[in-house]
Design a protein around this motif. Structure first.
Motif, PDB file in Angstrom:
ATOM      1  N   ASP A   1       0.817  -1.219   0.000  1.00  0.00           N
ATOM      2  CA  ASP A   1       0.000   0.000   0.000  1.00  0.00           C
ATOM      3  C   ASP A   1       0.842   1.256   0.000  1.00  0.00           C
ATOM      4  OD1 ASP A   1      -2.613  -0.659   0.143  1.00  0.00           O
ATOM      5  OD2 ASP A   1      -2.676  -0.756   2.329  1.00  0.00           O
TER       6      ASP A   1
ATOM      7  N   ARG B   1       2.502   3.891  -9.417  1.00  0.00           N
ATOM      8  CA  ARG B   1       1.433   3.627 -10.404  1.00  0.00           C
ATOM      9  C   ARG B   1       1.859   2.592 -11.433  1.00  0.00           C
ATOM     10  NH1 ARG B   1      -0.513   9.798 -10.967  1.00  0.00           N
ATOM     11  NH2 ARG B   1      -2.161   9.690  -9.390  1.00  0.00           N
ATOM     12  N   ALA B   2       3.152   2.549 -11.718  1.00  0.00           N
ATOM     13  CA  ALA B   2       3.654   1.589 -12.700  1.00  0.00           C
ATOM     14  C   ALA B   2       3.769   0.188 -12.110  1.00  0.00           C
ATOM     15  CB  ALA B   2       4.999   2.053 -13.238  1.00  0.00           C
TER      16      ALA B   2
ATOM     17  N   ARG C   1       0.528  -8.537 -12.428  1.00  0.00           N
ATOM     18  CA  ARG C   1       0.489  -7.379 -11.549  1.00  0.00           C
ATOM     19  C   ARG C   1      -0.807  -6.613 -11.715  1.00  0.00           C
ATOM     20  NH1 ARG C   1       6.167  -4.170 -11.481  1.00  0.00           N
ATOM     21  NH2 ARG C   1       7.490  -5.969 -11.125  1.00  0.00           N
ATOM     22  N   HIS C   2      -1.264  -6.046 -10.608  1.00  0.00           N
ATOM     23  CA  HIS C   2      -2.481  -5.248 -10.642  1.00  0.00           C
ATOM     24  C   HIS C   2      -2.257  -4.004  -9.798  1.00  0.00           C
ATOM     25  CE1 HIS C   2      -4.295  -8.928 -12.172  1.00  0.00           C
ATOM     26  NE2 HIS C   2      -3.758  -9.560 -11.147  1.00  0.00           N
ATOM     27  N   THR C   3      -2.802  -2.887 -10.259  1.00  0.00           N
ATOM     28  CA  THR C   3      -2.706  -1.655  -9.492  1.00  0.00           C
ATOM     29  C   THR C   3      -4.111  -1.105  -9.269  1.00  0.00           C
ATOM     30  OG1 THR C   3      -0.613  -1.202 -10.595  1.00  0.00           O
ATOM     31  CG2 THR C   3      -1.591   0.597  -9.352  1.00  0.00           C
ATOM     32  N   VAL C   4      -4.426  -0.851  -8.012  1.00  0.00           N
ATOM     33  CA  VAL C   4      -5.720  -0.288  -7.632  1.00  0.00           C
ATOM     34  C   VAL C   4      -5.450   1.099  -7.060  1.00  0.00           C
ATOM     35  CG1 VAL C   4      -7.747  -0.578  -6.147  1.00  0.00           C
ATOM     36  CG2 VAL C   4      -6.550  -2.601  -7.022  1.00  0.00           C
ATOM     37  N   GLU C   5      -6.127   2.108  -7.597  1.00  0.00           N
ATOM     38  CA  GLU C   5      -5.869   3.471  -7.119  1.00  0.00           C
ATOM     39  C   GLU C   5      -7.162   4.204  -6.818  1.00  0.00           C
ATOM     40  OE1 GLU C   5      -3.199   5.853  -9.447  1.00  0.00           O
ATOM     41  OE2 GLU C   5      -3.707   7.692  -8.363  1.00  0.00           O
ATOM     42  N   PHE C   6      -7.180   4.896  -5.683  1.00  0.00           N
ATOM     43  CA  PHE C   6      -8.297   5.772  -5.341  1.00  0.00           C
ATOM     44  C   PHE C   6      -7.718   7.161  -5.106  1.00  0.00           C
ATOM     45  CE2 PHE C   6     -11.059   7.837  -2.191  1.00  0.00           C
ATOM     46  CZ  PHE C   6     -12.260   7.802  -2.885  1.00  0.00           C
ATOM     47  N   SER C   7      -8.235   8.155  -5.832  1.00  0.00           N
ATOM     48  CA  SER C   7      -7.659   9.501  -5.759  1.00  0.00           C
ATOM     49  C   SER C   7      -8.713  10.563  -5.539  1.00  0.00           C
ATOM     50  CB  SER C   7      -6.939   9.841  -7.071  1.00  0.00           C
ATOM     51  OG  SER C   7      -5.851   9.003  -7.274  1.00  0.00           O
TER      52      SER C   7
END
Lengths: 325, 325
Positions: free
Chosen positions: B141, B181-182, B263-269
């Protein structure tokens, strides 16, 4: 917590792998409608014929139903919900209310709890829309998908005469994404939000111009979009386009203040190397919630909107308050 | 649904404005510990002395408690929870478990429901961390804050001799954000994630070099960060730096697959023009959930982790399934 997998395609394989990530989850078995001896699992999971599922009543706490939304899930989810707590990933948005009702009736009759339409869209994207819309009622929602493989669009290309194989990527248009992120709340047609990239293997001697034109002018699928067509060899397609990446963004721009003078942007984004494996991971985390909610007495159909987020986590309330809040 | 506001600072003002956004919410009044005649509300809301709150028992469905986390909320939230369903935005992360216990005891004694630590961090960011960690257990995280005003850091600068006023922005470092992010899951110290921009008004004739050095070398607050100091006039500070923007991103990178190959990327902005107004909007949407959960018989303390998301929305289950899932 003991789970079972019903249906062993890409999603079922993802569930098999996801189940290994948690100490509190045990995979009882994979149930297939094919000849079980023809199914080779990725792990040491046991494979059973689907007809034997009823023998496992009381031994599976939650069944993960991995089938297609077009013809499979509308029939099997209500059928299985009479005997098992379960989860499906039904994703035909316009038919969700009907599917919900049918599953709800079956689950209430059987005294089970059935979570429908879990995954990322519907699922996590729906949650992002719900949280953002509840908090910023004066605003506007945008969903961008991709860059990712669309199975439906790939299949549409494969049906064209002279096409051996194809892969279609849905790609968000950067300018549209930037305008939305900047809080400009633009009006965008579907073709202004996404473009389509096609990788096509043609038969030897096929008329490539004709194939490209047929793709680009296909109604609903491509005609309204900026579409590029790349002809590649079968080797290249297999080497460079065999993955199942996907993702996207749900963005809401909204205003607050005495006269709406303050702008806010809420964004939830996913970048996924493997669409089925990530979806499967959502389903397996959700199984924990289904079992817990059933233990509290809940039955019938639910969506991810009904799950208190804490129920998804292996952590205790104390750990959650200390580490996650 | 009838709500009350206890405490009328920036957050209370935000709640006053947010309450107008919903047809199902009525603001009963603002309760202040100051002389009520000295408080001028932004709208036509009524203002009462805090001592009169007990007269409104049974007439307020949920009280929104708008106070500071350092000394205010630890005392008043447990006190008020004996008589009212309520929500606070207690944000001292390390003291949350203790605060939760105290409020829980008071709310259980009073038969009320108390939501603590609502807002965006803690709150929406906590939810983003919880969902992502539950779905991708094999991952890491990251939380980035800003670009936004930090009240604590601004106050720290104001305490330096020769400083008239100051405003500090916390700014995420773009390279770190991009690496996360990458999906590179880098190891980052706190100073590698954020830099600090300070706008400072100095007294006439003050030693600017000394002030800048005192800021940049201040332990905990600035010494570990790349810090830039800009001296500006009081006029400029008021004109260009009077807003309270904030935001940030919670990002989780995780892997799935037989050998963690995907790979996975989860983003909350969030990008917020007004931190207090957005926080207030979260609190008001949460009031709907508190009232509904209390009506179902729940009492004690809860966090946003315990709220089924559907409870936040003014939409019916049917509408949610049709429009949001």
């Amino acid at each position: 917590m003991r789970i079972g997998i019903y249906g062993y395609g890409n999603l079922g394989k993802g569930v098999e792998l996801a189940a290994r990530m948690y100490e509190d989850i045990e995979l009882v078995g994979i149930f297939t409608r094919r000849d079980p001896s023809s199914v080779k699992p990725l792990t040491d999971a046991r494979v059973y014929a689907a007809e034997r599922l009823s023998e496992f009543k009381g031994e599976i706490d939650c069944l993960i139903v991995c089938g297609g939304s077009a013809t499979d899930l509308p029939v099997i989810t209500p059928m299985l919900a009479r005997d098992f707590n379960l989860i499906d990933s039904f994703d035909t948005h316009k038919n969700i209310p009907t599917h919900f009702e049918r599953v709800d009736a079956a689950a209430k009759a059987g005294g089970t709890l059935a979570l429908i339409s879990a995954g990322w869209d519907p699922g996590l994207f729906s949650l992002a829309r719900l949280y953002a819309a509840s908090i910023l009622p004066n605003g506007k929602d945008y969903t961008f998908w991709g860059r990712g493989v669309s199975q439906g669009h790939s299949d549409a290309i494969r049906r064209i005469a002279g096409v051996v194989d194809a892969r279609q990527y849905t790609v968000p248009i950067e300018e549209a994404l930037c305008a939305v992120r900047a809080g400009e709340n633009p009006e965008l047609t579907t073709g202004q939000k996404h473009k389509r990239e096609c990788y096509v293997v043609a038969e030897a001697g096929a008329d490539l111009d004709r194939i490209a034109t047929e793709i680009k002018t296909m109604p609903n699928y491509f005609a309204d979009y900026e579409t590029t067509v790349h002809f590649v060899s079968l080797d290249t397609l297999r080497r460079e386009h065999s993955g199942m990446p996907h993702g996207g963004s749900v963005i809401r721009g909204g205003v607050t203040g005495l006269a709406g003078e303050n702008r806010h942007t809420v964004e939830f984004s996913l970048k996924l190397d493997s669409n089925p494996e990530f979806t499967a991971s959502v389903l397996v985390a959700s199984a924990r919630a289904v079992v817990r909610m059933r233990a509290e007495g809940r039955c019938g159909a639910i969506s991810m909107f009904d799950i208190p987020p804490a129920m998804l986590s292996p952590m205790s309330r104390e750990e959650l308050l200390k580490k996650m809040l």
